[in-house]
Design an enzyme around this catalytic site. Sequence first.
Site, PDB file in Angstrom:
ATOM      1  CG  ASP A 162      -1.794  -1.205   1.338  1.00  0.00           C
ATOM      2  OD1 ASP A 162      -2.014  -1.861   0.312  1.00  0.00           O
ATOM      3  OD2 ASP A 162      -2.240  -1.514   2.466  1.00  0.00           O
ATOM      4  CG  MET A 216      -5.452  -5.351  -2.960  1.00  0.00           C
ATOM      5  SD  MET A 216      -4.497  -6.563  -2.028  1.00  0.00           S
ATOM      6  CE  MET A 216      -5.724  -7.833  -1.768  1.00  0.00           C
ATOM      7  CD  GLN A 257      -3.373  -5.321  -6.690  1.00  0.00           C
ATOM      8  OE1 GLN A 257      -3.314  -4.118  -6.823  1.00  0.00           O
ATOM      9  NE2 GLN A 257      -4.419  -5.922  -6.177  1.00  0.00           N
TER      10      GLN A 257
HETATM   11  O1  F6P Z   1      -2.363  -3.978   3.378  1.00  0.00           O
HETATM   12  C1  F6P Z   1      -2.144  -4.841   2.317  1.00  0.00           C
HETATM   13  C2  F6P Z   1      -3.428  -5.317   1.716  1.00  0.00           C
HETATM   14  O2  F6P Z   1      -3.127  -6.151   0.614  1.00  0.00           O
HETATM   15  C3  F6P Z   1      -4.395  -4.213   1.291  1.00  0.00           C
HETATM   16  O3  F6P Z   1      -4.022  -3.580   0.089  1.00  0.00           O
HETATM   17  C4  F6P Z   1      -5.686  -4.969   1.217  1.00  0.00           C
HETATM   18  O4  F6P Z   1      -6.783  -4.117   1.385  1.00  0.00           O
HETATM   19  C5  F6P Z   1      -5.571  -5.944   2.375  1.00  0.00           C
HETATM   20  O5  F6P Z   1      -4.185  -6.076   2.645  1.00  0.00           O
HETATM   21  C6  F6P Z   1      -6.169  -7.294   2.106  1.00  0.00           C
HETATM   22  O6  F6P Z   1      -6.106  -8.056   3.281  1.00  0.00           O
HETATM   23  P1  F6P Z   1      -6.372  -9.624   3.324  1.00  0.00           P
HETATM   24  O7  F6P Z   1      -5.149 -10.314   2.793  1.00  0.00           O
HETATM   25  O8  F6P Z   1      -6.598  -9.919   4.755  1.00  0.00           O
HETATM   26  O9  F6P Z   1      -7.564  -9.922   2.459  1.00  0.00           O
END
Ligand code: F6P
Length: 364
Positions: A142, A184, A289
């Site tokens: 991010d 993301m 990503q």
């Molecule tokens: O913070 C990294 C990230 O990939 C964000 O971009 C995304 O919103 C979130 O984590 C997704 O989290 P999870 O892997 O718990 O679905």
Amino acid sequence: MAQLKRVGVLTGGGDCPGLNAVIRAVVKTATRDCGIEAYGVEDGYEGLVEDRIRPLSYDDVSGILTAGGTVLGTSNRGSPFGYCEPGMEEQGPQDRAESAVANFRKAGLDALVCIGGDGTLSVAHRLGQQGIPIVGVPKTIDNDVCETDVTFGFDTAAQIVADAVDRLHTTAQSHHRVMVIETMGRYVGWLALVGGIAGGGDIILIPEIPYSLQSVCEAVRERGRRGRRFSIVVISEGVRPPGGDYVARQRVEESHEQLRLGGVGVWLARTIEEMTGIESRAAVLGHLQRGGTPTARDRVLATQFGREAMAAAARGEFGVMVALKGNQITSVPLEKVAECRRPVDPECQLVRAARSVGTSFGDD
Ligand code: F6P
């Protein structure tokens, strides 16, 4: 450097490319340069609470530089300050900070390198206040960690977005469609912005720049009038429908960031199709990503961060996070990083460059 005998390392939060490169650099610097034993904590803070800590030798980390993910495992749920016992979720979050500190001491550790994003680093700061000597390393696709110009993992993720935009370009062009690509990035737009610019997105929507649907659709129509019968829209998952709330796919109660965003791209594609009559499709890039081998830039940055984190620990410099400022790796107080988020400045040079090459941010 002499007093430290044992250093622990953990990876917390969502995985991202470059974690293994940091682990490798921490362990190799510890064992080779400092004569310090290294230990790995499994699955982020979960392993600290549950006492899953194991030795890591120089040879254990040999050959992992290019590997995606993390050999230690990770978790974005295991904060010791609100810990949900696996299988006992119904009893709710418990404060297990004492167990974390006790296990740290039981393993004979003198310092802990915490590799993570804002959630992991905020917990690290609190553990520091409980007496664990901490050095943080900023990770996340991010790119929203405060006090550093960039986090490792971001370059790789932005490259993946750019590659996806390239591929979706040709199919959008062939079918004369609008293709909406959702990235993301949580509540900041770095990934959509940089990946979108690199892929030549026609419209980029990020949380930091308010937009209108009329303006987005007008940009699509205007392209049509100039003979461009397709458009590429890159939208960050943290963009809200005008007047609406975040679009989420899940809520994870025991997580630092409870909302799992996702789905706004599908809504936008449907809305553009309704408003313009042009066939539209959405592609949600999701966890793609975060996977795979890091770019050269991320491998190098991760190696530098790992080395400097270990050097800070060896100097006895704790309560800090290593950071990139300009071309220098430096360290900053963790308290300035905890509970902080670094958004895109809507007036920054990146946004200005995109506007100058005709990219719309939906605010024209
Ligand atoms: O913070 C990294 C990230 O990939 C964000 O971009 C995304 O919103 C979130 O984590 C997704 O989290 P999870 O892997 O718990 O679905």
